[in-house]
Design an enzyme around this catalytic site. Structure first.
Site, PDB file in Angstrom:
ATOM      1  N   SER A 132       0.865  -1.056  -0.144  1.00 33.74           N
ATOM      2  CA  SER A 132       0.153  -0.059   0.112  1.00 33.74           C
ATOM      3  C   SER A 132       0.865   1.067  -0.088  1.00 33.74           C
ATOM      4  CB  SER A 132      -0.777  -0.016   1.339  1.00 33.74           C
ATOM      5  OG  SER A 132      -1.762   1.211   1.470  1.00 33.74           O
ATOM      6  N   TYR A 145      -2.151  -1.023  11.309  1.00 30.37           N
ATOM      7  CA  TYR A 145      -1.862  -1.401   9.850  1.00 30.37           C
ATOM      8  C   TYR A 145      -0.752  -0.906   8.921  1.00 30.37           C
ATOM      9  CZ  TYR A 145      -3.249  -0.934   4.898  1.00 30.37           C
ATOM     10  OH  TYR A 145      -2.983  -0.786   3.564  1.00 30.37           O
TER      11      TYR A 145
END
Length: 270
Positions: A132, A145
């Site tokens: 990401s 995360y």
């Protein structure tokens, strides 16, 4: 020769799109996820679906063994299974933090360990890790995360050089904003953890910013295009990025100091 491809997290979003589009290219595609019922549509197209929990050792071993028994090899592993859990680092129970890393890091790492002997045997393979832009920047309330995605980026960099002598490529795909279940899951966990108490005001601002962003997120096809480029390139790049704000965010992270980048980041949640 058709590639034998394993896509994890194939029950929704990007993973489902990867599986069906790579199948159209003529590959042998296995889609893996916990929710078999969510893969009936791609199964009907010809994707071979597997029930797999990337937090369960036997589940992963069984899945890889099944593919090897049926096909004799695994050419491409796409580590896409993952989720985002938000909440202040102080608020999120450590058991939840461990689970976040178990899915996003250790599950991917264990599958890599399981497929590498077969790739080395054939002197060919590609491991594509879906990280990401959140593996390069860290938003407030997303610490666990982001820790998982930073870790997967680092593992990929190490692995790339370890397996290069065996003609195995390691590629990182860094999506920006993409339409998926990600935001709703992240926001639900954030509300559960931090909607009250010391971080409540910040949580509301982050939720509002995410809601605005969601409307502008790209379709999964944008990332599928990058995956296809990585698979079919003779000499793939080490990293590909795409999706909403990906290019802008990665450029700003590269040129700005930490403190200046913090100011830009926090201006989005005021």
């Amino acid at each position: 020769m058709k590639n034998v491809i394993l896509v994890t997290g194939a029950s929704a979003g990007m993973g489902k799109d990867f599986a069906q589009e790579l199948l159209k290219d003529g590959n042998i595609v296995y889609g893996a996820a916990r929710r078999l019922d969510k893969m009936e549509d791609i199964k009907s197209l010809g994707v071979k679906v597997l029930e797999m929990d990337v937090t369960n050792e036997q589940s992963m071993v069984n899945g890889i063994n099944l593919i090897i028994k049926a096909e004799g090899r695994i050419d491409i592993l796409i580590n896409n299974a993952g989720f985002g859990s938000y909440g202040a680092i102080e608020d999120v129970p450590i058991t939840d933090a461990r689970y976040q890393l178990e899915v996003n890091v250790f599950g991917a790492a264990r599958l890599i360990q399981l497929v590498l002997p077969h790739m080395r045997k054939h002197s060919y393979g590609k491991i594509i890790n879906i990280t990401s832009i959140g593996g390069k920047i860290a938003l407030p309330l997303g610490g666990w995360y982001h820790a998982s995605k930073f870790a997967l980026e680092a593992l990929s960099d190490t692995l790339r050089n370890e397996v290069k002598p065996f003609s195995i490529d390691v590629v990182v795909i860094e999506p920006g904003g993409v339409k998926s279940e990600w935001i709703s899951i992240a926001m639900n966990t954030m509300i559960k953890s931090s909607s009250k108490g010391a971080y409540a005001v910040m949580a509301n601002k982050v939720a509002s910013a995410m809601d605005t962003t969601e409307k502008q997120n790209a379709e999964p096809a944008v990332i599928t295009k990058l995956v296809r480029e990585a698979i079919y390139a003779k000499n793939p790049k080490t990293r590909y990025s795409g999706g909403y704000m990906a290019a802008t965010v990665l450029f700003l992270r590269k040129i700005l100091s930490d403190k200046l980048f913090d100011k830009v980041l926090m201006s989005r949640v005021r």
